[in-house]
Motif scaffolding. Structure first.
Motif, PDB file in Angstrom:
ATOM      1  N   HIS A  77       0.825  -1.212   0.000  1.00  0.00           N
ATOM      2  CA  HIS A  77       0.000   0.000   0.000  1.00  0.00           C
ATOM      3  C   HIS A  77       0.860   1.264   0.000  1.00  0.00           C
ATOM      4  O   HIS A  77       0.567   2.211  -0.725  1.00  0.00           O
ATOM      5  CB  HIS A  77      -0.943   0.003   1.196  1.00  0.00           C
ATOM      6  CG  HIS A  77      -1.885   1.158   1.186  1.00  0.00           C
ATOM      7  ND1 HIS A  77      -2.912   1.265   0.289  1.00  0.00           N
ATOM      8  CD2 HIS A  77      -1.931   2.264   1.954  1.00  0.00           C
ATOM      9  CE1 HIS A  77      -3.553   2.400   0.501  1.00  0.00           C
ATOM     10  NE2 HIS A  77      -2.982   3.023   1.523  1.00  0.00           N
TER      11      HIS A  77
ATOM     12  N   SER B   6      -4.684   8.817  -7.541  1.00  0.00           N
ATOM     13  CA  SER B   6      -4.517   8.378  -6.146  1.00  0.00           C
ATOM     14  C   SER B   6      -3.665   7.117  -6.103  1.00  0.00           C
ATOM     15  O   SER B   6      -3.514   6.414  -7.096  1.00  0.00           O
ATOM     16  CB  SER B   6      -5.880   8.095  -5.515  1.00  0.00           C
ATOM     17  OG  SER B   6      -6.430   6.912  -6.075  1.00  0.00           O
ATOM     18  N   ARG B   7      -3.139   6.798  -4.947  1.00  0.00           N
ATOM     19  CA  ARG B   7      -2.305   5.593  -4.783  1.00  0.00           C
ATOM     20  C   ARG B   7      -3.128   4.336  -5.103  1.00  0.00           C
ATOM     21  O   ARG B   7      -2.636   3.418  -5.747  1.00  0.00           O
ATOM     22  CB  ARG B   7      -1.735   5.534  -3.358  1.00  0.00           C
ATOM     23  CG  ARG B   7      -0.888   4.315  -3.086  1.00  0.00           C
ATOM     24  CD  ARG B   7       0.412   4.319  -3.850  1.00  0.00           C
ATOM     25  NE  ARG B   7       1.215   3.145  -3.463  1.00  0.00           N
ATOM     26  CZ  ARG B   7       2.124   2.592  -4.214  1.00  0.00           C
ATOM     27  NH1 ARG B   7       2.407   3.099  -5.393  1.00  0.00           N
ATOM     28  NH2 ARG B   7       2.790   1.547  -3.804  1.00  0.00           N
ATOM     29  N   GLY B   8      -4.372   4.306  -4.696  1.00  0.00           N
ATOM     30  CA  GLY B   8      -5.229   3.158  -4.981  1.00  0.00           C
ATOM     31  C   GLY B   8      -5.416   2.949  -6.473  1.00  0.00           C
ATOM     32  O   GLY B   8      -5.320   1.829  -6.977  1.00  0.00           O
TER      33      GLY B   8
ATOM     34  N   ARG C 155      -4.067  -0.274  -8.674  1.00  0.00           N
ATOM     35  CA  ARG C 155      -4.961  -1.094  -9.504  1.00  0.00           C
ATOM     36  C   ARG C 155      -4.504  -1.083 -10.961  1.00  0.00           C
ATOM     37  O   ARG C 155      -4.478  -2.130 -11.610  1.00  0.00           O
ATOM     38  CB  ARG C 155      -6.411  -0.617  -9.372  1.00  0.00           C
ATOM     39  CG  ARG C 155      -7.029  -1.003  -8.036  1.00  0.00           C
ATOM     40  CD  ARG C 155      -8.522  -0.707  -7.997  1.00  0.00           C
ATOM     41  NE  ARG C 155      -8.828   0.697  -8.183  1.00  0.00           N
ATOM     42  CZ  ARG C 155      -8.768   1.615  -7.225  1.00  0.00           C
ATOM     43  NH1 ARG C 155      -8.415   1.272  -5.999  1.00  0.00           N
ATOM     44  NH2 ARG C 155      -9.084   2.871  -7.480  1.00  0.00           N
TER      45      ARG C 155
ATOM     46  N   GLU D  94      -6.181  -4.890  -4.107  1.00  0.00           N
ATOM     47  CA  GLU D  94      -5.949  -3.593  -3.464  1.00  0.00           C
ATOM     48  C   GLU D  94      -6.566  -3.556  -2.069  1.00  0.00           C
ATOM     49  O   GLU D  94      -6.009  -2.957  -1.145  1.00  0.00           O
ATOM     50  CB  GLU D  94      -6.505  -2.457  -4.325  1.00  0.00           C
ATOM     51  CG  GLU D  94      -5.878  -1.116  -4.002  1.00  0.00           C
ATOM     52  CD  GLU D  94      -6.873  -0.090  -3.553  1.00  0.00           C
ATOM     53  OE1 GLU D  94      -6.483   0.768  -2.750  1.00  0.00           O
ATOM     54  OE2 GLU D  94      -8.030  -0.132  -3.999  1.00  0.00           O
ATOM     55  N   GLU D  95      -7.674  -4.250  -1.879  1.00  0.00           N
ATOM     56  CA  GLU D  95      -8.282  -4.345  -0.542  1.00  0.00           C
ATOM     57  C   GLU D  95      -7.349  -5.078   0.415  1.00  0.00           C
ATOM     58  O   GLU D  95      -7.263  -4.726   1.592  1.00  0.00           O
ATOM     59  CB  GLU D  95      -9.638  -5.043  -0.621  1.00  0.00           C
ATOM     60  CG  GLU D  95     -10.706  -4.192  -1.276  1.00  0.00           C
ATOM     61  CD  GLU D  95     -12.048  -4.899  -1.376  1.00  0.00           C
ATOM     62  OE1 GLU D  95     -12.255  -5.920  -0.672  1.00  0.00           O
ATOM     63  OE2 GLU D  95     -12.897  -4.421  -2.149  1.00  0.00           O
ATOM     64  N   GLU D  96      -6.657  -6.093  -0.080  1.00  0.00           N
ATOM     65  CA  GLU D  96      -5.676  -6.808   0.744  1.00  0.00           C
ATOM     66  C   GLU D  96      -4.516  -5.881   1.119  1.00  0.00           C
ATOM     67  O   GLU D  96      -4.009  -5.921   2.238  1.00  0.00           O
ATOM     68  CB  GLU D  96      -5.153  -8.051   0.019  1.00  0.00           C
ATOM     69  CG  GLU D  96      -6.188  -9.141  -0.155  1.00  0.00           C
ATOM     70  CD  GLU D  96      -6.698  -9.685   1.162  1.00  0.00           C
ATOM     71  OE1 GLU D  96      -5.874 -10.025   2.030  1.00  0.00           O
ATOM     72  OE2 GLU D  96      -7.937  -9.776   1.323  1.00  0.00           O
ATOM     73  N   LEU D  97      -4.092  -5.050   0.175  1.00  0.00           N
ATOM     74  CA  LEU D  97      -3.023  -4.081   0.453  1.00  0.00           C
ATOM     75  C   LEU D  97      -3.445  -3.116   1.548  1.00  0.00           C
ATOM     76  O   LEU D  97      -2.628  -2.740   2.392  1.00  0.00           O
ATOM     77  CB  LEU D  97      -2.646  -3.311  -0.816  1.00  0.00           C
ATOM     78  CG  LEU D  97      -2.015  -4.117  -1.946  1.00  0.00           C
ATOM     79  CD1 LEU D  97      -1.800  -3.230  -3.161  1.00  0.00           C
ATOM     80  CD2 LEU D  97      -0.717  -4.757  -1.510  1.00  0.00           C
ATOM     81  N   ASP D  98      -4.717  -2.721   1.532  1.00  0.00           N
ATOM     82  CA  ASP D  98      -5.233  -1.812   2.558  1.00  0.00           C
ATOM     83  C   ASP D  98      -5.137  -2.424   3.959  1.00  0.00           C
ATOM     84  O   ASP D  98      -5.087  -1.708   4.950  1.00  0.00           O
ATOM     85  CB  ASP D  98      -6.689  -1.438   2.275  1.00  0.00           C
ATOM     86  CG  ASP D  98      -6.832  -0.511   1.075  1.00  0.00           C
ATOM     87  OD1 ASP D  98      -5.830   0.114   0.671  1.00  0.00           O
ATOM     88  OD2 ASP D  98      -7.960  -0.423   0.534  1.00  0.00           O
ATOM     89  N   LYS D  99      -5.094  -3.749   4.027  1.00  0.00           N
ATOM     90  CA  LYS D  99      -4.985  -4.453   5.314  1.00  0.00           C
ATOM     91  C   LYS D  99      -3.527  -4.660   5.725  1.00  0.00           C
ATOM     92  O   LYS D  99      -3.248  -5.332   6.711  1.00  0.00           O
ATOM     93  CB  LYS D  99      -5.677  -5.814   5.219  1.00  0.00           C
ATOM     94  CG  LYS D  99      -7.161  -5.714   4.963  1.00  0.00           C
ATOM     95  CD  LYS D  99      -7.760  -7.091   4.730  1.00  0.00           C
ATOM     96  CE  LYS D  99      -9.211  -6.984   4.322  1.00  0.00           C
ATOM     97  NZ  LYS D  99      -9.748  -8.297   3.923  1.00  0.00           N
TER      98      LYS D  99
END
Length: 109
Positions: A35, A69-71, A75, A92-97
């Motif tokens: 992330h 944005s970084r997100g 992606r 990307e949701e996994e990266l957020d974790k």
């Protein structure tokens, strides 16, 4: 063939990269995503893997990522490395974790 793996830390990433290399993947085609850009850069440097760049994305997308944005950037890069839009969004949701994503593509024959 594109392979996506999720790991918790750089130690696990190193182990998975070693497995990918024994399966015929080149480090030039193994990418680690985190992330935070600094974390991704540090891990890519330490493990001698590469960031997704102009070669995979194309010049225009690389320039566009400078202003998103970084997100969105993550992606876009994961899609350029071989994931679908849906796979990239889930990754990307996994990266957020706080996890790391490893993507390997273009297996040597």
């Amino acid at each position: 063939m594109t392979v996506k793996l999720t790991v918790e830390n750089a130690v696990q990433a190193k182990q998975e990269i070693e497995k990918l290399e024994t399966q015929g993947y080149s480090k030039d085609h193994i990418h680690i995503f985190a992330h935070f850009k600094e974390r991704a850069d540090d891990i890519n440097d330490a493990l001698d893997t590469s960031d997704v760049g102009i070669m995979e994305q194309g010049f225009l997308q690389s320039m566009k990522n400078m202003f998103t944005s970084r997100g969105d950037e993550l992606r876009n890069k994961m899609e350029a490395a071989g994931l679908t839009k849906q796979e990239a969004a889930a990754a990307e949701e996994e990266l957020d974790k706080g996890k790391l994503i490893i993507i390997a593509h273009n297996k040597k024959t």
